[in-house]
Design a protein around this motif. Structure first.
Motif, PDB file in Angstrom:
ATOM      1  N   SER A 261       0.595  -1.030  -0.156  1.00 44.79           N
ATOM      2  CA  SER A 261       0.051  -0.368  -0.175  1.00 44.79           C
ATOM      3  C   SER A 261       0.798   0.968  -0.144  1.00 44.79           C
ATOM      4  N   ALA A 262       1.623   1.455   1.029  1.00 45.93           N
ATOM      5  CA  ALA A 262       2.916   2.475   0.651  1.00 45.93           C
ATOM      6  C   ALA A 262       3.118   3.093  -0.431  1.00 45.93           C
ATOM      7  N   SER A 263       3.833   1.358  -0.979  1.00 46.89           N
ATOM      8  CA  SER A 263       5.148   1.645  -2.362  1.00 46.89           C
ATOM      9  C   SER A 263       3.524   2.272  -3.442  1.00 46.89           C
ATOM     10  N   ALA A 264       1.865   2.099  -2.894  1.00 50.07           N
ATOM     11  CA  ALA A 264       1.181   2.468  -4.458  1.00 50.07           C
ATOM     12  C   ALA A 264       1.130   3.831  -4.547  1.00 50.07           C
ATOM     13  N   VAL A 265       0.963   4.326  -2.743  1.00 53.17           N
ATOM     14  CA  VAL A 265       0.294   5.151  -2.414  1.00 53.17           C
ATOM     15  C   VAL A 265       2.122   6.691  -2.974  1.00 53.17           C
ATOM     16  N   GLN A 266       2.910   5.688  -2.573  1.00 55.82           N
ATOM     17  CA  GLN A 266       3.982   6.467  -3.518  1.00 55.82           C
ATOM     18  C   GLN A 266       4.323   6.672  -4.676  1.00 55.82           C
ATOM     19  N   SER A 267       3.925   5.867  -5.216  1.00 57.78           N
ATOM     20  CA  SER A 267       3.890   6.292  -6.571  1.00 57.78           C
ATOM     21  C   SER A 267       2.946   6.527  -7.545  1.00 57.78           C
TER      22      SER A 267
ATOM     23  N   ARG B 228       9.677   4.590 -16.115  1.00 57.91           N
ATOM     24  CA  ARG B 228       8.661   4.069 -15.810  1.00 57.91           C
ATOM     25  C   ARG B 228       6.991   4.454 -15.347  1.00 57.91           C
ATOM     26  N   LEU B 229       6.920   5.356 -14.840  1.00 58.69           N
ATOM     27  CA  LEU B 229       6.341   6.480 -14.158  1.00 58.69           C
ATOM     28  C   LEU B 229       5.343   7.817 -15.198  1.00 58.69           C
ATOM     29  N   VAL B 230       6.662   7.348 -16.095  1.00 58.45           N
ATOM     30  CA  VAL B 230       6.801   8.190 -17.093  1.00 58.45           C
ATOM     31  C   VAL B 230       5.363   7.659 -18.337  1.00 58.45           C
ATOM     32  N   HIS B 231       6.127   6.193 -18.944  1.00 59.42           N
ATOM     33  CA  HIS B 231       5.401   5.401 -19.879  1.00 59.42           C
ATOM     34  C   HIS B 231       3.884   5.140 -19.673  1.00 59.42           C
TER      35      HIS B 231
END
Length: 266
Positions: free
Chosen positions: A16-22, A57-60
């Motif tokens: 969950s923390a990773s998803a929020v960070q993304s 990955r974020l930009v894609h």
């Protein structure tokens, strides 16, 4: 591993923390592009303080959603048309709220009933503006409520003016019955929606709640697209059959005035 075991192991909170960070980083990417106009992946990675592969990955992901576009020649990214689409939707709601506030107040004072403006929200009508007349002191608050399209006057207006494919997709779903007056048959509802377009207004006679009656008319944007519905609602003993015709006519006229405020007809 059970849900309790996962929670005990710490994997679910970490995920969950990773998803929020993304999500936070993705929003930061949009903010960076808004601030600079365009940026390379390496520049985005530096500002985010992440590895270049993470920034890519974020930009894609944002590019797949149409929120970011890529210039092959310059090798840089910039905000895509998807952002304009989202901004346009937000602007429409903001504009109709601002322009509709005095319109709702004046009509509520004139008729003594509750006046609402609703907009489409996926498969429901959500009320974004409300004014109560003198006779509606004890009426319930509809502001912010999502209401079913097939059982409300505003919902019928919005549903009737949807593109055919979208309308049929919504009609193909199971339509819940709220009272004995709720129309749930698709054939009858199609006929009712055709009448809404032809007559310029919709009626809901005790279809959502027993004792509640309403009329609504479409509000249009500058391009003629229906972006909202103006409604007048009240108890059935005040909004009688004899009075509904007058209310429908007045509601349609005021909705037309609001449409002109939104740029329609110019």
């Amino acid at each position: 591993m059970t849900g309790r075991q996962k929670k005990a192991s710490g994997k679910e909170p970490n995920r969950s923390a990773s998803a929020v960070q993304s999500v936070d980083r993705a929003v930061s990417v949009l903010e960076i592009l808004a601030r600079h106009g365009e940026a390379a992946v390496s520049e985005i990675a530096e500002e985010l303080d992440v590895h270049r592969s993470t920034a890519f990955r974020l930009v894609h992901a944002l590019e797949n959603r149409g929120l970011v576009s890529h210039s092959t020649e310059r090798g840089k990214y910039f905000l895509g048309a998807g952002v304009l689409r989202l901004a346009g939707a937000a602007a429409v709601r903001l504009d109709i709220s601002q322009e509709g506030a005095p319109v709702c107040r004046e009509l509520a004072d004139e008729l003594g009933e509750t006046v609402n403006i609703a907009v489409l929200d996926d498969d429901a009508a959500v009320n974004i503006m409300q004014a109560r007349g003198s006779a509606a002191v004890t009426a319930q608050n509809w502001l912010g409520r999502r209401t079913p399209l097939h059982a409300t006057s505003s919902g019928k207006v919005l549903l009737a003016h949807l593109p055919e494919a979208l309308r049929e997709g919504l009609l193909a779903r199971a339509l819940p019955r709220f009272t004995e007056h709720t129309v749930t048959g698709t054939a009858q509802l199609r006929a009712d929606l055709d009448a809404v377009v032809e007559q310029g207004h919709a009626r809901a006679l005790e279809e959502l709640e027993v004792g509640l009656t309403a009329v609504a008319a479409p509000v249009r944007a500058h391009d003629g697209k229906v972006i909202g519905a103006l409604s007048v609602s009240g108890p059935v003993y005040r909004l009688t059959e004899d009075r509904l015709g007058e209310l429908a006519e007045r509601t349609a006229a005021v909705a037309g005035d609001l449409s002109r405020r939104m740029g329609y007809g110019f």
